[in-house]
Design a protein around this motif. Structure first.
Motif, PDB file in Angstrom:
ATOM      1  N   ARG A  26       0.835  -1.206   0.000  1.00 12.13           N
ATOM      2  CA  ARG A  26       0.000   0.000   0.000  1.00 12.13           C
ATOM      3  C   ARG A  26       0.870   1.257   0.000  1.00 12.13           C
ATOM      4  N   GLY A  27       1.951   1.224   0.765  1.00 13.65           N
ATOM      5  CA  GLY A  27       2.852   2.367   0.771  1.00 13.65           C
ATOM      6  C   GLY A  27       3.503   2.589  -0.584  1.00 13.65           C
ATOM      7  N   ILE A  28       3.911   1.510  -1.236  1.00 14.27           N
ATOM      8  CA  ILE A  28       4.508   1.617  -2.576  1.00 14.27           C
ATOM      9  C   ILE A  28       3.499   2.181  -3.562  1.00 14.27           C
ATOM     10  N   LEU A  29       2.263   1.702  -3.500  1.00 13.93           N
ATOM     11  CA  LEU A  29       1.221   2.200  -4.397  1.00 13.93           C
ATOM     12  C   LEU A  29       0.926   3.678  -4.127  1.00 13.93           C
ATOM     13  N   PHE A  30       0.958   4.064  -2.854  1.00 13.76           N
ATOM     14  CA  PHE A  30       0.720   5.466  -2.510  1.00 13.76           C
ATOM     15  C   PHE A  30       1.784   6.358  -3.152  1.00 13.76           C
ATOM     16  N   VAL A  31       3.057   5.951  -3.037  1.00  9.58           N
ATOM     17  CA  VAL A  31       4.139   6.719  -3.645  1.00  9.58           C
ATOM     18  C   VAL A  31       3.995   6.735  -5.163  1.00  9.58           C
ATOM     19  N   LEU A  32       3.635   5.607  -5.761  1.00 10.57           N
ATOM     20  CA  LEU A  32       3.466   5.531  -7.216  1.00 10.57           C
ATOM     21  C   LEU A  32       2.372   6.473  -7.694  1.00 10.57           C
ATOM     22  N   TYR A  33       1.243   6.488  -7.001  1.00  5.24           N
ATOM     23  CA  TYR A  33       0.121   7.335  -7.411  1.00  5.24           C
ATOM     24  C   TYR A  33       0.414   8.816  -7.181  1.00  5.24           C
ATOM     25  N   VAL A  34       0.896   9.147  -5.982  1.00  6.26           N
ATOM     26  CA  VAL A  34       1.025  10.546  -5.586  1.00  6.26           C
ATOM     27  C   VAL A  34       2.331  11.169  -6.081  1.00  6.26           C
ATOM     28  N   GLY A  35       3.407  10.369  -6.095  1.00 11.26           N
ATOM     29  CA  GLY A  35       4.681  10.866  -6.580  1.00 11.26           C
ATOM     30  C   GLY A  35       5.533  11.555  -5.541  1.00 11.26           C
ATOM     31  N   ILE A  36       5.216  11.396  -4.248  1.00 10.40           N
ATOM     32  CA  ILE A  36       5.991  12.047  -3.203  1.00 10.40           C
ATOM     33  C   ILE A  36       7.318  11.335  -2.990  1.00 10.40           C
ATOM     34  N   PRO A  37       8.316  12.031  -2.431  1.00  5.80           N
ATOM     35  CA  PRO A  37       9.570  11.345  -2.062  1.00  5.80           C
ATOM     36  C   PRO A  37       9.314  10.305  -0.981  1.00  5.80           C
ATOM     37  N   GLN A  39      10.874   9.672   1.731  1.00  2.31           N
ATOM     38  CA  GLN A  39      10.998  10.147   3.106  1.00  2.31           C
ATOM     39  C   GLN A  39       9.785  10.949   3.558  1.00  2.31           C
ATOM     40  N   GLN A  40       8.911  11.328   2.609  1.00  7.67           N
ATOM     41  CA  GLN A  40       7.712  12.085   2.976  1.00  7.67           C
ATOM     42  C   GLN A  40       6.465  11.205   3.096  1.00  7.67           C
ATOM     43  N   LEU A  41       6.629   9.895   3.002  1.00  8.33           N
ATOM     44  CA  LEU A  41       5.488   8.999   3.179  1.00  8.33           C
ATOM     45  C   LEU A  41       4.982   9.118   4.621  1.00  8.33           C
ATOM     46  N   PRO A  42       3.733   9.567   4.838  1.00 13.09           N
ATOM     47  CA  PRO A  42       3.255   9.821   6.204  1.00 13.09           C
ATOM     48  C   PRO A  42       3.178   8.537   7.026  1.00 13.09           C
ATOM     49  N   PHE A  47       1.637   2.536   6.792  1.00  9.73           N
ATOM     50  CA  PHE A  47       2.302   1.706   5.792  1.00  9.73           C
ATOM     51  C   PHE A  47       3.743   1.404   6.157  1.00  9.73           C
ATOM     52  N   GLY A  48       4.206   1.907   7.288  1.00 10.30           N
ATOM     53  CA  GLY A  48       5.618   1.820   7.605  1.00 10.30           C
ATOM     54  C   GLY A  48       6.333   3.051   7.062  1.00 10.30           C
ATOM     55  N   SER A  49       7.610   3.140   7.327  1.00  5.75           N
ATOM     56  CA  SER A  49       8.380   4.296   6.861  1.00  5.75           C
ATOM     57  C   SER A  49       8.638   4.200   5.367  1.00  5.75           C
ATOM     58  N   GLY A  50       8.998   5.333   4.775  1.00  7.46           N
ATOM     59  CA  GLY A  50       9.344   5.329   3.363  1.00  7.46           C
ATOM     60  C   GLY A  50      10.541   4.451   3.075  1.00  7.46           C
TER      61      GLY A  50
END
Length: 253
Positions: A26-37, A39-42, A47-50
Motif C-alpha cells: 500500500r505504501g509503494i502504491l501510494f508513492v506511485l500514485y502521488v509521486g511524493i519522495p 521520506q515524505q510517506l506519512p 504503511f511503515g516508513s518510506g
C-alpha cells in the motif's frame, strides 16, 4: 494475486518483526500514485516508513515479482479474450529525470535537460505488453526489436504461450529496412510509415491506442517524472503501473 509471488522471510529472522507485506505494498502504491519522495510517506497512514517501503520494493524487484505479476495478468486477459494479437503498436514518450542516474541523457524536447524515454508496445486494444526505459536521446527505431522480443510469453489459451503479434504498427520514427526484415523473419508484418512519403492511410486511427496508454501510465505521478537514480527501481514502477492498468481492464471486462 501478488502474495504467492513474494519471496518468503526466513523463519528465524533476527530483529523486530518486519512490516506486513500488504501494508508495504500500500505504501509503494501510494508513492506511485502521488509521486511524493519516500521520506515524505506519512507514518500515520500505517504503511511503515518510506525507507521500509523502498527496501521492500527493492527486494521484490530483485525477486522478479512485478514482471511476473504483469505476465500473469496478461495471461488472464488473454484467457478472457481481451488481448488483440492481430496487431501491436509502438511509440515513445519523454520524461524528466530529476536525479539523473543510469539510462538518462539530454532530452531533445526539453532544452537538453536530463531525461529518460519510455518505449512502449501495446496490443491492438491498447493493453501494455512491455515498457523499456532508455536515455532521452535514444532514437525510437533502436528499440523496435527490443520491444517485440521483450513481450513475455502469454498463456491463457490452448497451445503454446503467445508473444508475437501478427503485425506491428509504427510511425516514421520506426522507419528501418533492416528492422522490417527482422520483423518479417519473426512472422510479424511491419506496418510502418516511410520517411519522405505520406503516412499510411488510416494508420493513425489504429495507433491512437498506444498514445492513449501513455496518458494512462503517466497518470502515475512517480512514473511520469523519474526520481529513481537506479533503473531497476524505475522499471519496478513501470511493471507495477502496467499491472494496475491490466487489472483494471480485467475487472472491467
Amino acid at each position: 494475486m501478488i502474495e504467492p509471488m513474494l519471496p518468503p522471510w526466513p523463519e528465524r529472522s533476527p530483529g523486530p518483526k518486519p512490516v506486513p507485506d500488504r501494508l508495504c505494498l500500500r505504501g509503494i502504491l501510494f508513492v506511485l500514485y502521488v509521486g511524493i519522495p519516500w521520506q515524505q510517506l506519512p507514518l500515520e497512514l500505517g504503511f511503515g516508513s518510506g525507507q521500509t517501503c523502498w527496501r521492500r520494493l527493492e527486494r521484490w524487484q530483485e525477486a522478479g515479482v512485478f514482471d511476473r505479476l504483469h505476465q500473469k495478468l496478461l495471461s488472464e486477459l488473454n484467457a478472457a479474450g481481451e488481448l488483440d494479437w492481430s496487431r501491436a503498436c509502438v511509440d515513445a514518450s519523454h520524461v524528466r529525470a530529476k536525479k539523473g542516474g543510469s539510462a538518462t541523457g539530454p532530452s531533445p524536447v526539453d532544452r537538453r535537460k536530463t531525461g529518460s524515454k519510455h518505449h512502449l508496445i501495446t496490443d491492438g486494444g491498447g493493453i501494455p505488453l512491455k515498457v523499456i526505459t532508455t536515455a532521452a536521446n535514444v532514437n525510437d527505431v533502436t528499440q523496435t526489436l527490443a520491444l517485440v522480443d521483450g513481450v513475455p510469453p502469454v498463456a491463457g489459451r490452448v497451445g503454446h504461450p503467445r508473444r508475437r503479434p501478427d503485425a506491428l504498427l509504427g510511425d516514421k520514427g520506426y522507419d528501418s529496412n533492416p528492422n522490417r526484415k527482422e520483423l518479417l523473419r519473426r512472422g510479424i508484418l511491419p506496418v510502418i510509415s516511410r520517411k519522405g512519403q505520406p503516412d499510411i492511410q488510416g494508420l493513425g486511427k489504429l495507433r491512437y491506442v498506444v498514445e492513449q496508454m501513455f496518458a494512462l501510465v503517466h497518470q502515475f505521478n512517480r512514473f511520469a517524472v523519474r526520481w529513481e537514480r537506479r533503473l531497476d527501481l524505475h522499471d519496478a514502477f513501470a511493471s507495477l503501473a502496467c499491472s494496475i492498468i491490466c487489472w483494471r481492464r480485467l475487472r472491467k471486462g
